[in-house]
Enzyme design. Structure first.
Site, PDB file in Angstrom:
ATOM      1  N   LYS A  37       0.843  -1.216   0.000  1.00 12.54           N
ATOM      2  CA  LYS A  37       0.000   0.000   0.000  1.00 12.54           C
ATOM      3  C   LYS A  37       0.871   1.256   0.000  1.00 12.54           C
ATOM      4  O   LYS A  37       0.688   2.148  -0.819  1.00 12.54           O
ATOM      5  CB  LYS A  37      -0.924   0.033   1.230  1.00 12.54           C
ATOM      6  CG  LYS A  37      -1.829  -1.158   1.381  1.00 12.54           C
ATOM      7  CD  LYS A  37      -2.738  -1.027   2.583  1.00 12.54           C
ATOM      8  CE  LYS A  37      -2.008  -1.035   3.911  1.00 12.54           C
ATOM      9  NZ  LYS A  37      -1.547  -2.362   4.355  1.00 12.54           N
TER      10      LYS A  37
ATOM     11  N   ARG B 229      -0.310  -8.936  13.180  1.00  7.38           N
ATOM     12  CA  ARG B 229      -0.838  -7.860  12.317  1.00  7.38           C
ATOM     13  C   ARG B 229      -1.703  -8.442  11.201  1.00  7.38           C
ATOM     14  O   ARG B 229      -2.746  -7.883  10.865  1.00  7.38           O
ATOM     15  CB  ARG B 229       0.317  -7.044  11.732  1.00  7.38           C
ATOM     16  CG  ARG B 229       0.950  -6.121  12.766  1.00  7.38           C
ATOM     17  CD  ARG B 229       2.327  -5.687  12.362  1.00  7.38           C
ATOM     18  NE  ARG B 229       2.340  -4.911  11.132  1.00  7.38           N
ATOM     19  CZ  ARG B 229       3.439  -4.683  10.412  1.00  7.38           C
ATOM     20  NH1 ARG B 229       4.583  -5.184  10.787  1.00  7.38           N
ATOM     21  NH2 ARG B 229       3.373  -3.940   9.341  1.00  7.38           N
TER      22      ARG B 229
HETATM   23  P1  B4P Z   1       4.626  -1.460   2.210  1.00 10.16           P
HETATM   24  O1  B4P Z   1       4.155  -0.851   0.958  1.00 10.16           O
HETATM   25  O2  B4P Z   1       5.449  -0.583   3.081  1.00 10.16           O
HETATM   26  O3  B4P Z   1       3.483  -2.101   3.082  1.00 10.16           O
HETATM   27  P2  B4P Z   1       2.148  -1.524   3.720  1.00 10.16           P
HETATM   28  O4  B4P Z   1       1.077  -2.401   3.160  1.00 10.16           O
HETATM   29  O5  B4P Z   1       2.019  -0.050   3.506  1.00 10.16           O
HETATM   30  O6  B4P Z   1       2.437  -1.741   5.273  1.00 10.16           O
HETATM   31  P3  B4P Z   1       1.746  -1.732   6.711  1.00 10.16           P
HETATM   32  O7  B4P Z   1       0.335  -2.223   6.646  1.00 10.16           O
HETATM   33  O8  B4P Z   1       2.682  -2.519   7.537  1.00 10.16           O
HETATM   34  O9  B4P Z   1       1.837  -0.309   7.339  1.00 10.16           O
HETATM   35  P4  B4P Z   1       1.012   0.837   8.073  1.00 10.16           P
HETATM   36  O10 B4P Z   1       2.031   1.889   8.178  1.00 10.16           O
HETATM   37  O11 B4P Z   1      -0.254   1.162   7.357  1.00 10.16           O
HETATM   38  O12 B4P Z   1       5.465  -2.747   1.794  1.00 10.16           O
HETATM   39  C1  B4P Z   1       6.155  -3.541   2.744  1.00 10.16           C
HETATM   40  C2  B4P Z   1       7.507  -3.988   2.187  1.00 10.16           C
HETATM   41  O13 B4P Z   1       7.351  -4.730   0.981  1.00 10.16           O
HETATM   42  C3  B4P Z   1       8.442  -2.833   1.833  1.00 10.16           C
HETATM   43  O14 B4P Z   1       9.725  -3.146   2.275  1.00 10.16           O
HETATM   44  C4  B4P Z   1       8.396  -2.779   0.312  1.00 10.16           C
HETATM   45  O15 B4P Z   1       9.623  -2.315  -0.240  1.00 10.16           O
HETATM   46  C5  B4P Z   1       8.164  -4.222  -0.065  1.00 10.16           C
HETATM   47  N1  B4P Z   1       7.409  -4.377  -1.307  1.00 10.16           N
HETATM   48  C6  B4P Z   1       6.300  -3.666  -1.684  1.00 10.16           C
HETATM   49  N2  B4P Z   1       5.858  -4.085  -2.884  1.00 10.16           N
HETATM   50  C7  B4P Z   1       6.695  -5.106  -3.271  1.00 10.16           C
HETATM   51  C8  B4P Z   1       6.749  -5.962  -4.420  1.00 10.16           C
HETATM   52  N3  B4P Z   1       5.881  -5.862  -5.433  1.00 10.16           N
HETATM   53  N4  B4P Z   1       7.726  -6.888  -4.473  1.00 10.16           N
HETATM   54  C9  B4P Z   1       8.638  -6.987  -3.484  1.00 10.16           C
HETATM   55  N5  B4P Z   1       8.644  -6.211  -2.373  1.00 10.16           N
HETATM   56  C10 B4P Z   1       7.691  -5.276  -2.265  1.00 10.16           C
HETATM   57  O16 B4P Z   1       0.569   0.338   9.538  1.00 10.16           O
HETATM   58  C11 B4P Z   1       1.425   0.183  10.650  1.00 10.16           C
HETATM   59  C12 B4P Z   1       0.657   0.158  12.001  1.00 10.16           C
HETATM   60  O17 B4P Z   1       0.069   1.470  12.266  1.00 10.16           O
HETATM   61  C13 B4P Z   1      -0.540  -0.783  12.124  1.00 10.16           C
HETATM   62  O18 B4P Z   1      -0.166  -2.107  12.459  1.00 10.16           O
HETATM   63  C14 B4P Z   1      -1.379  -0.089  13.249  1.00 10.16           C
HETATM   64  O19 B4P Z   1      -0.874  -0.363  14.528  1.00 10.16           O
HETATM   65  C15 B4P Z   1      -1.196   1.385  12.979  1.00 10.16           C
HETATM   66  N6  B4P Z   1      -2.272   1.971  12.120  1.00 10.16           N
HETATM   67  C16 B4P Z   1      -2.069   2.535  10.889  1.00 10.16           C
HETATM   68  N7  B4P Z   1      -3.242   2.985  10.388  1.00 10.16           N
HETATM   69  C17 B4P Z   1      -4.213   2.687  11.309  1.00 10.16           C
HETATM   70  C18 B4P Z   1      -5.632   2.878  11.353  1.00 10.16           C
HETATM   71  N8  B4P Z   1      -6.294   3.453  10.341  1.00 10.16           N
HETATM   72  N9  B4P Z   1      -6.320   2.447  12.442  1.00 10.16           N
HETATM   73  C19 B4P Z   1      -5.683   1.864  13.462  1.00 10.16           C
HETATM   74  N10 B4P Z   1      -4.336   1.642  13.491  1.00 10.16           N
HETATM   75  C20 B4P Z   1      -3.597   2.047  12.426  1.00 10.16           C
END
Ligand code: B4P
Length: 191
Positions: A14, A146
């Site tokens: 995301k 998570r």
């Molecule tokens: P990301 O792109 O960073 O993953 P994400 O889905 O955004 O992450 P996440 O759900 O953990 O984060 P958030 O900050 O929202 O990709 C992960 C990795 O994969 C990276 O290293 C990237 O380089 C790699 N990658 C991506 N695409 C790839 C591909 N095609 N091939 C290979 N590698 C790839 O949430 C963090 C915490 O914040 C939650 O657990 C919660 O505690 C809190 N939080 C956030 N929003 C909230 C809300 N609305 N309500 C309640 N709590 C909330």
């Protein structure tokens, strides 16, 4: 202004994709995860309170993120709309977002759901821990929690949005560029 949800489990890409899409389509990227981590980094009282919840992989209270999003929407100008990354995380947050947008003459235009295999999610998050230093990426038990929290509390939003006709699944497996092209093809007609 358009309102687009980028949805999917932790590690589905995301954040990675939102940064690129926001730039290409001149959208304002709203990541509740980034906003919360900024509070922690700044050492605010809110950040201190949220830090222990996040390091366990649990969700922070709905009202905290809803308030953060509302103030960002109201302070944004010169944009084609908003890209919500990691928000909403519960059906209650979704209902609040719809209400907030309705009061401002807007609606959720589409929900793009990145679909990624479980083992690939864990692999990506463990890989990110090496560079991010994020406490919630370091420990596989926290990563699994998570993903479990996502299945239990966040995934029900899909059914809610499906009934509203805004659910759009997207294959989230492949290279970052391939996935970017797929997502772009859904955004182009809207923005
Ligand atoms: P990301 O792109 O960073 O993953 P994400 O889905 O955004 O992450 P996440 O759900 O953990 O984060 P958030 O900050 O929202 O990709 C992960 C990795 O994969 C990276 O290293 C990237 O380089 C790699 N990658 C991506 N695409 C790839 C591909 N095609 N091939 C290979 N590698 C790839 O949430 C963090 C915490 O914040 C939650 O657990 C919660 O505690 C809190 N939080 C956030 N929003 C909230 C809300 N609305 N309500 C309640 N709590 C909330």
């Amino acid at each position: 202004m358009v309102n687009i949800l980028i949805f999917g489990p932790p590690g589905s890409g995301k954040g990675t994709q939102s940064v690129r899409l926001a730039e290409k389509f001149n959208l304002t990227h709203l990541s509740t995860g980034d906003m919360l981590r900024a509070e922690i980094a700044a050492g605010t009282e809110l950040g201190r309170k949220m830090s222990s919840i996040m390091s366990k992989g649990e969700l922070v209270p709905d009202e905290v993120v809803i308030e953060m999003i509302a103030s960002k929407i109201d302070s944004t100008k010169d944009s084609n709309g908003f890209l919500y990354d990691g928000f909403p995380r519960t059906v209650a947050q979704t209902v609040s977002l719809e209400k907030m947008l309705g009061e401002r003459g807007m609606k959720i235009d589409t929900m793009l759901v990145l679909e990624v295999d479980h083992d690939e999610l864990v692999k990506r998050l463990i890989g990110r821990a090496e560079v991010s230093g994020r406490p919630d990426d370091k420990d596989t038990a926290v990563i699994e929690n998570r993903i479990e929290v996502y299945r239990e509390k966040t995934e029900p939003i899909i059914d809610y949005c499906r009934t509203k006709g805004i659910y759009q699944p997207v294959n989230g497996m492949g290279t970052i560029e391939e996935i970017f092209e797929r997502l772009s093809s859904y955004l182009s007609p809207l923005v």
